[in-house]
Motif scaffolding. Structure first.
Motif, PDB file in Angstrom:
ATOM      1  N   SER A   1     -21.059  74.192  98.675  1.00  0.00           N
ATOM      2  CA  SER A   1     -19.650  74.859  98.083  1.00  0.00           C
ATOM      3  C   SER A   1     -18.655  74.915  99.450  1.00  0.00           C
ATOM      4  N   ILE A   2     -17.398  74.198  99.062  1.00  0.00           N
ATOM      5  CA  ILE A   2     -16.462  74.333  99.856  1.00  0.00           C
ATOM      6  C   ILE A   2     -15.298  75.205  99.616  1.00  0.00           C
ATOM      7  N   LYS A   3     -14.772  75.953 101.363  1.00  0.00           N
ATOM      8  CA  LYS A   3     -13.668  76.582 100.235  1.00  0.00           C
ATOM      9  C   LYS A   3     -12.405  75.963 100.640  1.00  0.00           C
TER      10      LYS A   3
ATOM     11  N   LYS B   1     -14.929  79.491  91.715  1.00  0.00           N
ATOM     12  CA  LYS B   1     -14.546  80.800  91.991  1.00  0.00           C
ATOM     13  C   LYS B   1     -13.444  81.273  93.127  1.00  0.00           C
ATOM     14  N   ASN B   2     -12.520  81.721  92.001  1.00  0.00           N
ATOM     15  CA  ASN B   2     -11.502  81.920  93.036  1.00  0.00           C
ATOM     16  C   ASN B   2     -11.771  80.325  94.163  1.00  0.00           C
ATOM     17  N   GLN B   3     -11.266  80.690  95.637  1.00  0.00           N
ATOM     18  CA  GLN B   3     -10.595  79.069  96.440  1.00  0.00           C
ATOM     19  C   GLN B   3     -11.936  78.809  96.484  1.00  0.00           C
ATOM     20  N   VAL B   4     -12.711  79.186  96.073  1.00  0.00           N
ATOM     21  CA  VAL B   4     -14.423  78.373  96.672  1.00  0.00           C
ATOM     22  C   VAL B   4     -14.940  77.651  95.219  1.00  0.00           C
ATOM     23  N   ILE B   5     -15.736  76.479  95.927  1.00  0.00           N
ATOM     24  CA  ILE B   5     -15.843  74.656  94.566  1.00  0.00           C
ATOM     25  C   ILE B   5     -17.397  74.564  95.249  1.00  0.00           C
ATOM     26  N   THR B   6     -18.106  74.690  93.617  1.00  0.00           N
ATOM     27  CA  THR B   6     -19.081  74.045  94.697  1.00  0.00           C
ATOM     28  C   THR B   6     -19.962  73.013  93.577  1.00  0.00           C
ATOM     29  N   TYR B   7     -20.048  71.793  94.326  1.00  0.00           N
ATOM     30  CA  TYR B   7     -20.131  70.820  93.024  1.00  0.00           C
ATOM     31  C   TYR B   7     -22.484  70.803  93.326  1.00  0.00           C
ATOM     32  N   LEU B   8     -22.369  70.663  91.827  1.00  0.00           N
ATOM     33  CA  LEU B   8     -23.450  69.761  91.853  1.00  0.00           C
ATOM     34  C   LEU B   8     -23.760  68.901  90.859  1.00  0.00           C
TER      35      LEU B   8
ATOM     36  N   ALA C   1     -23.676  84.353  89.484  1.00  0.00           N
ATOM     37  CA  ALA C   1     -24.466  83.727  90.039  1.00  0.00           C
ATOM     38  C   ALA C   1     -24.676  83.674  91.425  1.00  0.00           C
ATOM     39  N   GLU C   2     -26.062  83.394  91.745  1.00  0.00           N
ATOM     40  CA  GLU C   2     -25.590  83.472  93.518  1.00  0.00           C
ATOM     41  C   GLU C   2     -25.473  81.466  93.280  1.00  0.00           C
ATOM     42  N   LEU C   3     -24.534  81.299  94.387  1.00  0.00           N
ATOM     43  CA  LEU C   3     -23.527  79.955  94.281  1.00  0.00           C
ATOM     44  C   LEU C   3     -24.054  79.991  96.388  1.00  0.00           C
ATOM     45  N   PRO C   4     -24.467  79.001  96.778  1.00  0.00           N
ATOM     46  CA  PRO C   4     -24.461  78.050  97.967  1.00  0.00           C
ATOM     47  C   PRO C   4     -23.110  78.893  98.724  1.00  0.00           C
ATOM     48  N   GLU C   5     -23.817  78.989 100.174  1.00  0.00           N
ATOM     49  CA  GLU C   5     -22.365  79.431 100.805  1.00  0.00           C
ATOM     50  C   GLU C   5     -21.361  79.212 101.059  1.00  0.00           C
ATOM     51  N   ALA C   6     -19.920  79.110 101.025  1.00  0.00           N
ATOM     52  CA  ALA C   6     -18.673  78.291 101.170  1.00  0.00           C
ATOM     53  C   ALA C   6     -18.876  77.809 103.303  1.00  0.00           C
ATOM     54  N   VAL C   7     -18.279  76.406 102.979  1.00  0.00           N
ATOM     55  CA  VAL C   7     -18.166  76.326 104.018  1.00  0.00           C
ATOM     56  C   VAL C   7     -16.590  75.684 104.544  1.00  0.00           C
TER      57      VAL C   7
END
Length: 352
Positions: A134-136, A119-126, A237-243
């Motif tokens: 999630s990481i930015k 989502k834009n610059q946030v990447i979530t790994y499942l 969707a609500e995804l983990p907060e990016a770090v």
């Protein structure tokens, strides 16, 4: 007899000095004229080649920019396979713009079902049986070539771009762009781009000898006017907060240093964390990228009396190298030649 005598006299007659000088003068003039024509033709030929190569490079550059623009702005669904050595991994790629936000979902079709969501610059790994995180960042640890989002001008410092010609991939017309390394410290990359949209249809990591070490091949591509329903649901969707893990432990805080890396490679992530599955052993982690490819260095301080046997092997385009340096285990993993990985390891030292 008279005629024969006259013929002999003509044959034996020697030219006068003035006639000889005239002949030499004419020869020199012809030689100078010929050399001038040859030199002028050579200059124009070299100039034509130079301008041709420059125009070719500019066209290749424009095609790479078009690929990036299309990849990040269009709504599409793509099925592709990544072939690395004897392993083939199929993927499905959804991408689109939802409420002016870039959203994409990459799903591995084999294995337990790995997913990457952007989502834009946030990447979530499942991943199954592991907590989502999630990481930015702009670099994804996934199957897509990094060049889709890299700085093309920066890449040009280490690679040359060449627009080669037309081809067909998955039944679609394509243009082949070759990204050729300016040294033998890294691999070359070939990209086949869709003529109509500029989207990536095929990519190959190629050795200096011309061997294809890893390939991405598109089997199906569909472009839509509106984003997929899957992307609409993901955007809500609500995804983990990016770090932010980039440079969370700056290199200057490490007690070791990297004395050499191939020109153009810069640290893009620096981290210090516990080894997976443990809460006691720390490992230093550095990811370096030249915009086209990345490789990682892991350094673990070993216990007293512990030793590690060196391990080195290649799988497709990936090099794996583990070696003990003093009382530390150093591992290099990435899409670089084995000789380059060894030079990197040999250049690691401890700060005084």
């Amino acid at each position: 007899m008279i005629r024969l005598k006259q013929l002999n006299n003509l044959t034996n007659t020697q030219p006068t000095q003035s006639a000889t000088n005239q002949v030499r003068s004419n020869n020199h003039q012809h030689l100078r004229a010929w050399w001038f024509v040859f030199l002028r033709a050579s200059i124009f030929s070299l100039l034509f080649v130079h301008l041709g190569l420059k125009a070719n490079n500019n066209e290749a550059y424009d095609w790479l920019l078009r690929m990036q623009e299309s990849s990040q702005s269009l709504n599409y669904e793509i099925s592709f396979v990544v072939v690395n050595g004897n392993k083939a991994d199929p993927w499905r790629w959804f991408h689109g713009l939802v409420n002016e936000h870039e959203v994409e979902v990459l799903t591995a079709l084999n294995g337990p079902g790995q997913q990457l969501i952007r989502k834009n610059q946030v990447i979530t790994y499942l991943q199954p049986e592991q907590p989502a995180y999630s990481i930015k960042d702009t670099i994804t640890d996934g199957p897509l070539p990094e060049i889709i989002r890299a700085n093309i001008e920066q890449i040009g410092l280490s690679y040359d771009f060449h627009l080669v010609g037309k081809s067909r991939v998955a039944g679609l017309p394509a243009r082949l762009v070759r990204i050729i390394a300016k040294d033998n410290l890294r691999y070359n990359y070939w990209l086949w781009l869709h003529e109509e949209t500029g989207l990536l249809l095929k990519s190959a990591i190629v050795s200096e000898e011309g061997e294809a070490l890893e390939q991405l091949q598109v089997s199906n591509i569909q472009v839509f006017n509106e984003p997929s329903e899957i992307l609409t649901e993901v955007e809500k969707a609500e995804l983990p907060e990016a770090v932010m893990i980039k440079n969370s432990a700056p290199m200057q805080n490490m007690n070791w240093q990297i004395g050499w890396v191939p020109p153009g490679f810069e640290p893009v992530k620096v981290d210090r964390h516990f080894l997976y599955g443990t809460n006691k052993e720390l490992v230093d982690y550095v990811m370096l990228s030249d915009g086209v490819v990345w490789f990682s260095i892991y350094l673990r301080q070993m216990k007293s009396g512990e030793s590690v046997k060196p391990v080195a092997f290649n799988s497709g385009a990936n090099s794996y190298l583990t070696q003990q340096i003093q009382q530390a285990e150093v591992t290099v993993i990435g899409k670089i030649p084995a000789e380059t990985a060894q030079r990197v390891v040999n250049a690691i030292s401890w700060k005084e």
